[in-house]
Each structure stands twice: as C-alpha cells, then as structure tokens.
Design an enzyme around this catalytic site. Structure first.
Site, PDB file in Angstrom:
ATOM      1  N   THR A 246       1.908  -4.244   5.925  1.00  0.00           N
ATOM      2  CA  THR A 246       3.335  -4.062   6.289  1.00  0.00           C
ATOM      3  C   THR A 246       3.496  -2.597   6.725  1.00  0.00           C
ATOM      4  O   THR A 246       4.117  -1.793   6.039  1.00  0.00           O
ATOM      5  CB  THR A 246       4.248  -4.343   5.081  1.00  0.00           C
ATOM      6  OG1 THR A 246       3.782  -3.532   3.976  1.00  0.00           O
ATOM      7  CG2 THR A 246       4.204  -5.803   4.679  1.00  0.00           C
TER       8      THR A 246
ATOM      9  N   THR B   1       3.501  -4.848  -0.115  1.00  0.00           N
ATOM     10  CA  THR B   1       4.729  -4.112  -0.417  1.00  0.00           C
ATOM     11  C   THR B   1       5.770  -4.437   0.640  1.00  0.00           C
ATOM     12  O   THR B   1       5.540  -4.206   1.825  1.00  0.00           O
ATOM     13  CB  THR B   1       4.439  -2.601  -0.410  1.00  0.00           C
ATOM     14  OG1 THR B   1       3.397  -2.358  -1.347  1.00  0.00           O
ATOM     15  CG2 THR B   1       5.669  -1.800  -0.795  1.00  0.00           C
TER      16      THR B   1
ATOM     17  N   GLU C 136       1.693  -5.083  -5.979  1.00  0.00           N
ATOM     18  CA  GLU C 136       0.401  -4.511  -6.414  1.00  0.00           C
ATOM     19  C   GLU C 136       0.636  -3.064  -6.826  1.00  0.00           C
ATOM     20  O   GLU C 136       1.412  -2.350  -6.209  1.00  0.00           O
ATOM     21  CB  GLU C 136      -0.629  -4.601  -5.288  1.00  0.00           C
ATOM     22  CG  GLU C 136      -0.221  -4.022  -3.955  1.00  0.00           C
ATOM     23  CD  GLU C 136      -0.493  -2.522  -3.811  1.00  0.00           C
ATOM     24  OE1 GLU C 136      -0.030  -1.950  -2.809  1.00  0.00           O
ATOM     25  OE2 GLU C 136      -1.138  -1.933  -4.686  1.00  0.00           O
ATOM     26  N   PHE C 137      -0.024  -2.665  -7.928  1.00  0.00           N
ATOM     27  CA  PHE C 137       0.036  -1.269  -8.367  1.00  0.00           C
ATOM     28  C   PHE C 137      -1.375  -0.694  -8.305  1.00  0.00           C
ATOM     29  O   PHE C 137      -1.833  -0.023  -9.213  1.00  0.00           O
ATOM     30  CB  PHE C 137       0.609  -1.186  -9.786  1.00  0.00           C
ATOM     31  CG  PHE C 137       2.003  -1.733  -9.890  1.00  0.00           C
ATOM     32  CD1 PHE C 137       2.259  -2.873 -10.622  1.00  0.00           C
ATOM     33  CD2 PHE C 137       3.052  -1.138  -9.202  1.00  0.00           C
ATOM     34  CE1 PHE C 137       3.547  -3.409 -10.693  1.00  0.00           C
ATOM     35  CE2 PHE C 137       4.347  -1.660  -9.269  1.00  0.00           C
ATOM     36  CZ  PHE C 137       4.580  -2.804 -10.008  1.00  0.00           C
ATOM     37  N   LEU C 138      -2.077  -1.037  -7.219  1.00  0.00           N
ATOM     38  CA  LEU C 138      -3.486  -0.629  -7.105  1.00  0.00           C
ATOM     39  C   LEU C 138      -3.563   0.737  -6.445  1.00  0.00           C
ATOM     40  O   LEU C 138      -2.951   0.953  -5.405  1.00  0.00           O
ATOM     41  CB  LEU C 138      -4.262  -1.642  -6.251  1.00  0.00           C
ATOM     42  CG  LEU C 138      -4.147  -3.123  -6.671  1.00  0.00           C
ATOM     43  CD1 LEU C 138      -4.936  -3.994  -5.686  1.00  0.00           C
ATOM     44  CD2 LEU C 138      -4.617  -3.336  -8.094  1.00  0.00           C
TER      45      LEU C 138
ATOM     46  N   LYS D 165       8.442  -1.854  -7.121  1.00  0.00           N
ATOM     47  CA  LYS D 165       7.331  -1.246  -6.395  1.00  0.00           C
ATOM     48  C   LYS D 165       7.804  -0.017  -5.612  1.00  0.00           C
ATOM     49  O   LYS D 165       7.266   1.079  -5.753  1.00  0.00           O
ATOM     50  CB  LYS D 165       6.723  -2.265  -5.438  1.00  0.00           C
ATOM     51  CG  LYS D 165       5.703  -1.716  -4.488  1.00  0.00           C
ATOM     52  CD  LYS D 165       4.449  -1.278  -5.195  1.00  0.00           C
ATOM     53  CE  LYS D 165       3.572  -0.650  -4.131  1.00  0.00           C
ATOM     54  NZ  LYS D 165       2.228  -0.530  -4.438  1.00  0.00           N
TER      55      LYS D 165
ATOM     56  N   CYS E 210       0.397   4.326   1.294  1.00  0.00           N
ATOM     57  CA  CYS E 210       1.452   3.848   0.391  1.00  0.00           C
ATOM     58  C   CYS E 210       2.612   4.824   0.317  1.00  0.00           C
ATOM     59  O   CYS E 210       3.690   4.537   0.819  1.00  0.00           O
ATOM     60  CB  CYS E 210       0.871   3.577  -0.994  1.00  0.00           C
ATOM     61  SG  CYS E 210      -0.248   2.189  -0.954  1.00  0.00           S
TER      62      CYS E 210
HETATM   63  C1  UDX Z   1      -0.329   4.818  -4.857  1.00  0.00           C
HETATM   64  C2  UDX Z   1       0.196   4.508  -6.254  1.00  0.00           C
HETATM   65  O1  UDX Z   1      -0.379   5.414  -7.182  1.00  0.00           O
HETATM   66  C3  UDX Z   1      -0.200   3.076  -6.627  1.00  0.00           C
HETATM   67  O2  UDX Z   1       0.336   2.753  -7.897  1.00  0.00           O
HETATM   68  C4  UDX Z   1       0.387   2.135  -5.580  1.00  0.00           C
HETATM   69  O3  UDX Z   1       0.056   0.800  -5.868  1.00  0.00           O
HETATM   70  C5  UDX Z   1      -0.159   2.489  -4.204  1.00  0.00           C
HETATM   71  O4  UDX Z   1       0.156   3.852  -3.898  1.00  0.00           O
HETATM   72  P1  UDX Z   1      -2.608   5.512  -3.737  1.00  0.00           P
HETATM   73  O5  UDX Z   1      -1.737   5.713  -2.516  1.00  0.00           O
HETATM   74  O6  UDX Z   1      -3.853   4.741  -3.604  1.00  0.00           O
HETATM   75  O7  UDX Z   1      -1.727   4.765  -4.905  1.00  0.00           O
HETATM   76  O8  UDX Z   1      -3.027   6.953  -4.246  1.00  0.00           O
HETATM   77  P2  UDX Z   1      -2.525   7.964  -5.361  1.00  0.00           P
HETATM   78  O9  UDX Z   1      -3.623   8.189  -6.292  1.00  0.00           O
HETATM   79  O10 UDX Z   1      -1.216   7.537  -5.893  1.00  0.00           O
HETATM   80  O11 UDX Z   1      -2.313   9.319  -4.513  1.00  0.00           O
HETATM   81  C6  UDX Z   1      -1.436   9.292  -3.393  1.00  0.00           C
HETATM   82  C7  UDX Z   1      -1.442  10.680  -2.759  1.00  0.00           C
HETATM   83  O12 UDX Z   1      -0.810  11.624  -3.628  1.00  0.00           O
HETATM   84  C8  UDX Z   1      -2.846  11.239  -2.477  1.00  0.00           C
HETATM   85  O13 UDX Z   1      -2.843  11.863  -1.203  1.00  0.00           O
HETATM   86  C9  UDX Z   1      -3.037  12.289  -3.558  1.00  0.00           C
HETATM   87  O14 UDX Z   1      -3.869  13.359  -3.113  1.00  0.00           O
HETATM   88  C10 UDX Z   1      -1.618  12.785  -3.760  1.00  0.00           C
HETATM   89  N1  UDX Z   1      -1.374  13.354  -5.084  1.00  0.00           N
HETATM   90  C11 UDX Z   1      -1.499  12.549  -6.175  1.00  0.00           C
HETATM   91  C12 UDX Z   1      -0.960  14.686  -5.199  1.00  0.00           C
HETATM   92  O15 UDX Z   1      -0.836  15.401  -4.208  1.00  0.00           O
HETATM   93  N2  UDX Z   1      -0.693  15.184  -6.431  1.00  0.00           N
HETATM   94  C13 UDX Z   1      -0.812  14.416  -7.548  1.00  0.00           C
HETATM   95  O16 UDX Z   1      -0.567  14.928  -8.632  1.00  0.00           O
HETATM   96  C14 UDX Z   1      -1.241  13.066  -7.422  1.00  0.00           C
END
Ligand code: UDX
Length: 475
Positions: free
Chosen positions: A85, A120, A150-152, A220, A276
């Site tokens: 999406t 999502t 999903e919370f992946l 979500k 995401c």
């Molecule tokens: C996220 C959500 O965590 C997850 O629950 C949802 O299902 C999908 O979106 P994701 O996008 O895979 O997961 O990565 P995530 O680990 O959340 O990090 C997202 C971004 O935030 C990354 O670019 C990471 O570098 C950044 N980040 C994360 C920060 O800049 N600071 C932080 O403290 C944590």
C-alpha cells in the site's frame, strides 16, 4: 488449517512462512512472475534474518506452496491480504492492489471466506472492502472481513511474528474472531518449534486483543506515528544539545529511565526511513485531514525528519569546507541494520545530495548494495568498509551495522585522505574514535579532536606501512 496469503513481500512472505512454521498449510500468491519463480525454486527475493531457514523447513514439510492469486483464493477459508500500500504523491495510501485482490476474491470465491487485511491500510478500509465484496460477489460468497495489522520490524520480522507482544484482530463477527484465535493459537500459547532460538524460552506472553475493525486499523497507524514522533522528538532535543553543549545520549538515558517514556526509540540520528514510518505518518495525516481532524503535530514530526539529511550535509560542509571534488565514504545504505531495504533510506537522499554538491561517493553496505544500485547508479560500490574509506576525506556512518564496531582503525587511519568520521547514528563514543586519531562528529554531542598520541601512532604506523608497501612492491 489451510490458509492463503496474497502478496510475498517482507510482510506476506514472513506471514506465510511463520504460519507454516506454527503448523498451518499455507498457499502464498505472488503476482510478480520473477519473484514467484524465484520463490518456487527456493531462491529468496529479499533479505530477512531467519526467513530463508523458515521457508526451507516449511517447503520440506510441504506446508508452504507458491502460486497465483486464483489458486490462493481457492485454497484456504482464511485469506491474508499482504499486498503493498505505497504512498501516493499526496500522502494517501495507494489501495489499488487491495482493491484488485478484493475483486478477484468476489468474482472467484464461493462458500465462506475470512478476508484478513494485514497490509497497513487507512481506517475504514475494512468497511470499504466489505461493501465491495457484497456488491461484486457473483459466486455465492459468504464472508467476513477482519483487520490484523502487522507489527513486524524489518530485520526482526520472524521473531516479531512468533514472539509478539500483542496480536490485534479487528472483527465484526464472533465467527471471524473464533477463526483468527484458532489460526494464532500456537503463537498465543507460544507452543511451536522456534526456528530462531534453539531452546526457545517462553519469552513473550502475547495478548490477543479483539477490537472492531476500524479500531484495529487505527492501532497500527497510531503506533507507528507515535514511534516516529518519539524519534523526531529526540532529534529535536539533539539539535538543542549541540547548540548548548549538552549530551543527548545522557538526556535520552535520563528520559528513558521513566517507565512512562522508556528507553526505546530515543536514539537520535540522521532520521527514520523504511517503508513504514515515513509513509504511515503521511497516511495518518491524510486520514485525519479527510476526517477534518487537525494532525499538525504529525506534520512537524515529518518536517523534523525530512530536515535530518540536510542538516547532516551541513555538518559535512562545516568539516570539509569545500565539498566539491572531495571523496566521501558512506558506511551503510539500508534504512536500518539487518535488512537490505533501502526504501526511504536516509543514505540514498544523502548520497544524491553529496553528488549534487560535486563530491564523489564510495559506499559499502553488507547486504543492501544490490537494491541501492537500482536507485543510486552513479556512486562507487565497495566490497568492504576499508575499500570505501580508501582515500576518503570523510567517513560517514549512516547505518549502524554491527560489523562497523569491529574494524581496524589503525589500518583505516593509514588509508584515509583526512582522518574525519561523521557518525549519523551515534555508533561510537567520541573518545573511542578520537583515540584512534580521527576527528569525530556525531549527533547531539560535542565533536572530538584526534588525540596527539594517536596521531603520532598513526604517523608511525603509516610510515611503517609505507615502508612495508615499498618492500612488497620491490619484491
Ligand atoms: C516499524 C515499526 O517498528 C514496526 O512495529 C512496524 O510494524 C513497521 O514499521 P521498521 O520500519 O521495520 O518497523 O523499522 P524500525 O526498527 O521501527 O526503524 C524505523 C526507522 O527508525 C529506521 O530508519 C531506524 O533507523 C529509525 N530509528 C529507530 C531511529 O532513528 N531512532 C530510533 O531510536 C529507532
């Protein structure tokens, strides 16, 4: 239970493989013929830790099959929709893939189907889906629609599926709730052979939360937007720390000790990327706008994040004075460690900006180079961090890959043009890197100058290394 999954991206493939892992008989559909043939011949179309192993186990147990959407619609009573999406230009989510699947189900399915939105989607998509199925169904389809967001997290998707904190299902019938509880029973009870840990601890006691569909859809977007807000908040605080000489690491530590705040997602840096957070924040703003609610708070969250790369480039200019003609090394291209995903990755925007400034860019990423090449063809891709650092006027750390913590800094000092590290993820302490003879700039903390002894060591090492190189070339 026979279960169908439509869409084999990060979410669909993880969902299909893990449902098979917990004992179900899964049919996964993929519309991209190249990806489908890869999957059918056991080749992974993407990198996700543990996923390849889980798929192999499931295929060996003949509990995971790949094919077309039509076959998937015929296969199971429960159909998980895991199609993309992506964001439209105005921030709305593009629901055309969802609509396509709904049309295919309406036209083909007969008998009962539980249609489950895992992608999502904006709130009220479930209601839209339901209306669509009732209008278009021509084969005596009896159905329920459910939301199961999903919370992946990429990089830990298998773990997040098998050991979740919570499983959220949004349903409008007891029948649908019952079927979803049956599907997730092994995860709720944490009773399955875990492919991640050998002696799997009961490390989670998942909550199985049943809500109405719209509430589940909102959970979500609200969760992701809150986490994105936390990140932009600490990045805003980091800017103030730099201005007043405070240390954002200490501030974040102090804040995180309050259990109402918690330490997670308070790591300042070059900003959040991935497929995401950036799109979910935009989608949530649009959803609110269309419901005439004021989400200006999230506009600021997005604005702060958009500004991170520009600020990072200003830091580089501040250190290099003239960027044109300089050579910079970028360590890390993926939007975060342990994934090959470069969608909305800060490194891509950063590299493009540096190229525009007339710098030449060498980059290294353990797994994301292939995917980066498609969107960033005109930089040099290196085999390791050292090769990228060769002759560099600055080393830029953009993704905090674990392997960057175990490098030979003496060797790096002998290779760079200028001993300068600008760390966009605060991977190191200033003392550590300045102790290796490098000037070290990071986020929300004071810079550090090279220690004199390290510089002397570096000179000695460099001359010894030069002698060695000369001897070797003479030999
Ligand atoms: C996220 C959500 O965590 C997850 O629950 C949802 O299902 C999908 O979106 P994701 O996008 O895979 O997961 O990565 P995530 O680990 O959340 O990090 C997202 C971004 O935030 C990354 O670019 C990471 O570098 C950044 N980040 C994360 C920060 O800049 N600071 C932080 O403290 C944590």
């Amino acid at each position: 239970m026979k279960i169908s999954v439509i869409g084999a991206g990060y979410v669909g493939l993880t969902t299909a493989a893990c449902l098979a892992q917990i004992g179900h008989d899964v049919f996964c559909a993929e519309s991209d013929s190249d990806k489908l043939s890869k999957l059918q011949s056991g080749v992974m179309p993407l990198f996700e830790p543990h996923l390849e192993k889980v798929i192999e186990i499931a295929r060996k147990a003949a509990r995971l099959h790949f094919g077309s959407a039509g076959e998937a619609i015929d296969w199971g009573r429960a159909i998980f929709i895991c199609v993309g999406t992506p964001p439209l230009a105005n921030g709305d989510a593009d629901l055309s893939a969802i609509e396509g699947v709904a049309r295919a189900i309406a036209k083909r399915a007969s008998g009962y189907r539980l249609v489950i939105e895992k992608s999502t989607v904006p709130v009220q998509t479930g209601a839209q889906l339901s209306r669509y199925l009732s209008v278009l169904s021509t084969n005596g389809l009896d159905y329920d629609v459910a939301s199961n967001p999903e919370f992946l997290r990429e990089g830990s998707a298998v773990e997040d599926f098998l050991h979740p904190d919570r499983i959220v299902v949004g349903v409008n019938s007891a029948r649908a709730a019952q079927l979803l509880r049956e599907i997730y029973e092994p995860v709720i009870a944490q009773e399955f052979t875990c492919p991640v840990h050998s002696d799997c601890p009961k490390c989670k006691d998942p909550v199985f939360l049943v809500t109405d569909t719209s509430s589940a859809e909102l959970i979500k977007h609200a969760s992701n937007s809150f986490l994105a807000m936390k990140i932009s908040f600490i990045n805003m605080v980091a800017d103030l720390c730099e201005a007043v000489g405070a240390d954002v690491t200490k501030v974040a530590q102090g804040m995180g000790l309050d259990p109402r705040i918690g330490p997670a997602f308070l790591n300042p840096g070059i900003g959040f990327g991935g497929f995401c957070f950036p799109k979910d924040v935009q989608a949530f703003i649009r959803i609110a706008e269309k419901s005439r609610c004021d989400f200006s708070l999230l506009r600021e969250v997005d604005k702060i994040n958009q500004h991170r790369v520009k600020q990072f480039v200003e830091k580089i200019q501040g250190e290099l004075w003239v960027v044109r003609g300089k050579k910079v090394a970028i360590w890390g291209l993926a939007f975060k460690p342990n994934t090959d995903d470069v969608r909305f990755a800060p490194a891509i925007a950063l590299a493009k900006s540096l190229l525009d400034e007339g710098a030449s860019v060498s980059a290294y990423d353990p797994v994301a180079a292939e995917k980066a090449k498609a969107v960033l063809p005109n930089i040099t891709y290196c085999a390791d961090a050292y090769q990228a650092a060769q002759g560099a006027d600055a080393i830029l750390i953009v993704t905090e890959w674990e392997e960057f913590r175990h490098l030979d800094w003496k060797r790096l000092l002998s290779m760079v043009e200028q001993p300068l590290v600008i760390d966009g993820r605060n991977m190191f302490s200033p003392e550590e890197i300045s102790g290796h003879g490098f000037r070290y700039i990071s986020v929300g903390r004071a810079g550090a100058v090279p220690s004199p002894t390290a510089v002397a060591d570096g000179k000695e090492y460099r001359s010894a290394q030069a002698d060695k190189d000369v001897q070797e070339s003479l030999a």
